[in-house]
Enzyme design. Structure first.
Site, PDB file in Angstrom:
ATOM      1  N   GLU A  58     -13.095  -0.585   0.051  1.00 11.31           N
ATOM      2  CA  GLU A  58     -12.012  -0.277   1.291  1.00 11.31           C
ATOM      3  C   GLU A  58     -12.417   1.184   1.848  1.00 11.31           C
ATOM      4  O   GLU A  58     -13.340   2.027   1.537  1.00 11.31           O
ATOM      5  CB  GLU A  58     -11.039   0.610   0.246  1.00 11.31           C
ATOM      6  CG  GLU A  58     -10.327  -0.544  -0.575  1.00 11.31           C
ATOM      7  CD  GLU A  58      -9.239   0.369  -1.630  1.00 11.31           C
ATOM      8  OE1 GLU A  58      -9.193  -0.379  -2.854  1.00 11.31           O
ATOM      9  OE2 GLU A  58      -8.589   1.335  -1.210  1.00 11.31           O
ATOM     10  N   SER A  59     -12.169   1.118   3.379  1.00 13.16           N
ATOM     11  CA  SER A  59     -12.425   1.943   4.217  1.00 13.16           C
ATOM     12  C   SER A  59     -13.725   2.044   4.591  1.00 13.16           C
ATOM     13  O   SER A  59     -14.510   1.627   3.938  1.00 13.16           O
ATOM     14  CB  SER A  59     -12.001   3.373   3.539  1.00 13.16           C
ATOM     15  OG  SER A  59     -10.591   3.513   3.206  1.00 13.16           O
ATOM     16  N   LYS A 115       0.630  -0.915  -0.012  1.00 13.18           N
ATOM     17  CA  LYS A 115       0.041  -0.043   0.142  1.00 13.18           C
ATOM     18  C   LYS A 115       0.919   1.263  -0.022  1.00 13.18           C
ATOM     19  O   LYS A 115       1.488   1.471   0.907  1.00 13.18           O
ATOM     20  CB  LYS A 115      -0.971  -0.038   1.162  1.00 13.18           C
ATOM     21  CG  LYS A 115      -2.103   1.116   1.109  1.00 13.18           C
ATOM     22  CD  LYS A 115      -3.130   0.428   0.500  1.00 13.18           C
ATOM     23  CE  LYS A 115      -4.331   1.425   0.729  1.00 13.18           C
ATOM     24  NZ  LYS A 115      -5.049   1.430   1.987  1.00 13.18           N
ATOM     25  N   ASN A 135     -12.789   2.960  -2.708  1.00 16.47           N
ATOM     26  CA  ASN A 135     -12.442   3.644  -1.534  1.00 16.47           C
ATOM     27  C   ASN A 135     -13.620   4.453  -0.998  1.00 16.47           C
ATOM     28  O   ASN A 135     -14.225   5.322  -1.922  1.00 16.47           O
ATOM     29  CB  ASN A 135     -11.320   4.723  -1.687  1.00 16.47           C
ATOM     30  CG  ASN A 135     -10.866   5.196  -0.309  1.00 16.47           C
ATOM     31  OD1 ASN A 135     -11.659   5.261   0.546  1.00 16.47           O
ATOM     32  ND2 ASN A 135      -9.406   5.177  -0.366  1.00 16.47           N
TER      33      ASN A 135
END
Length: 275
Positions: free
Chosen positions: A221-222, A120, A191
């Site tokens: 994601e997140s 990442k 995201n």
């Protein structure tokens, strides 16, 4: 400062950082790494394993928006704990300036784990792809918000030529439409963090799910912290779930991961929709 502005700052710093690193460690030296000729593990396959959690458990010390999250968490214990808890894969932040990580974190995780590891970072140069391979990564992240379609194509093709898989991160439909590339990308991540105001909403993933072709493994994601949220995301086709802060804010992140894996195991079984 908006997330978009922070991204600009990070990318500017990253280009300067790469120039310095290239002088210290030339490409030819990267290619002498014991990992450079090794066969990477498939992030796609691990996320699609029947009965698996689909979790990509992240080792992340800090973020630009939250500051230090867990400054002293040990890489070895945390990442090995994630894998033993049932995470499908690992994500390791290697950016130092903004996230408190380093390349050695990923190499340490590689020595102790036998699952795929996503590097990442903010990839803007081919050097970083070669570097990812040399430190033991199995997959790299490309962020549509900071790359042109041409850059995604060239960086993704280079990564795949080295056996690395590519997770393309998008924030909205416009980024997805201009960046999708089956020759350069294996997985597409959505995201859920708004680039402008830091807000988080799983509605972002829900809204984009149908727009992502089934040939790509879909990763959310997140903003994910519960098995119920993962259940909802599974229903619309997501098979990967990247969690960092939800684990790292605990004193023992691996235990938080283990608890979530147990809850995921109780969810209804799913059938793969990946072509």
């Amino acid at each position: 400062m908006s997330q978009a502005t922070i991204l600009d700052t990070i990318v500017t710093h990253k280009r300067q950082e790469i120039a310095s690193r290239r002088e210290l460690v030339p490409t030819k030296l990267l290619e002498t790494s014991l990992y450079f000729n090794s066969q990477p593990l498939s992030l796609r396959k691990y996320l699609l394993r029947e009965g698996g959690s689909g979790l990509i458990a992240e080792f992340k010390r800090k973020s630009p928006s939250k500051g230090w999250i867990n400054q002293y968490a040990p890489v070895e214990r945390t990442t090995l704990g994630y894998m033993q808890a049932g995470a499908a894969a690992l994500s390791v932040l290697t950016d130092t300036e903004f996230f408190g990580g380093k390349n050695e974190d990923l190499t340490t995780a590689r020595r102790f784990n036998f699952c795929p590891i996503l590097r990442k970072d903010f990839v803007v140069d081919e050097y970083q792809i070669l570097e990812a391979k040399s430190i033991g990564a199995d997959a790299v992240l490309l962020i549509a918000a900071v790359l042109t379609p041409q850059e995604i194509d060239s960086l993704g093709r280079l990564a795949r030529s080295l056996g690395l898989e590519v997770l393309l991160e998008v924030h909205d439909g416009e980024e997805l439409a201009r960046s999708i590339n089956a020759d350069a990308v294996n997985l597409i991540g959505v995201n859920n963090r708004n680039l402008h105001d830091f807000s988080l909403s799983l509605d972002t993933s829900m809204a984009l799910a149908e727009a992502i072709p089934n040939e790509f493994v879909k990763v959310s994601e997140s903003g994910i912290s519960t098995a119920a949220a993962i259940g909802q995301l599974r229903e619309v086709g997501f098979r990967g779930f990247l969690l960092g802060e939800a684990f790292m804010r605990h004193a023992r992140p691996e235990r938080a991961c283990a608890a979530l894996v147990q809850e995921i195991a109780a969810l209804p079984k799913i059938e793969s929709v990946v072509a």
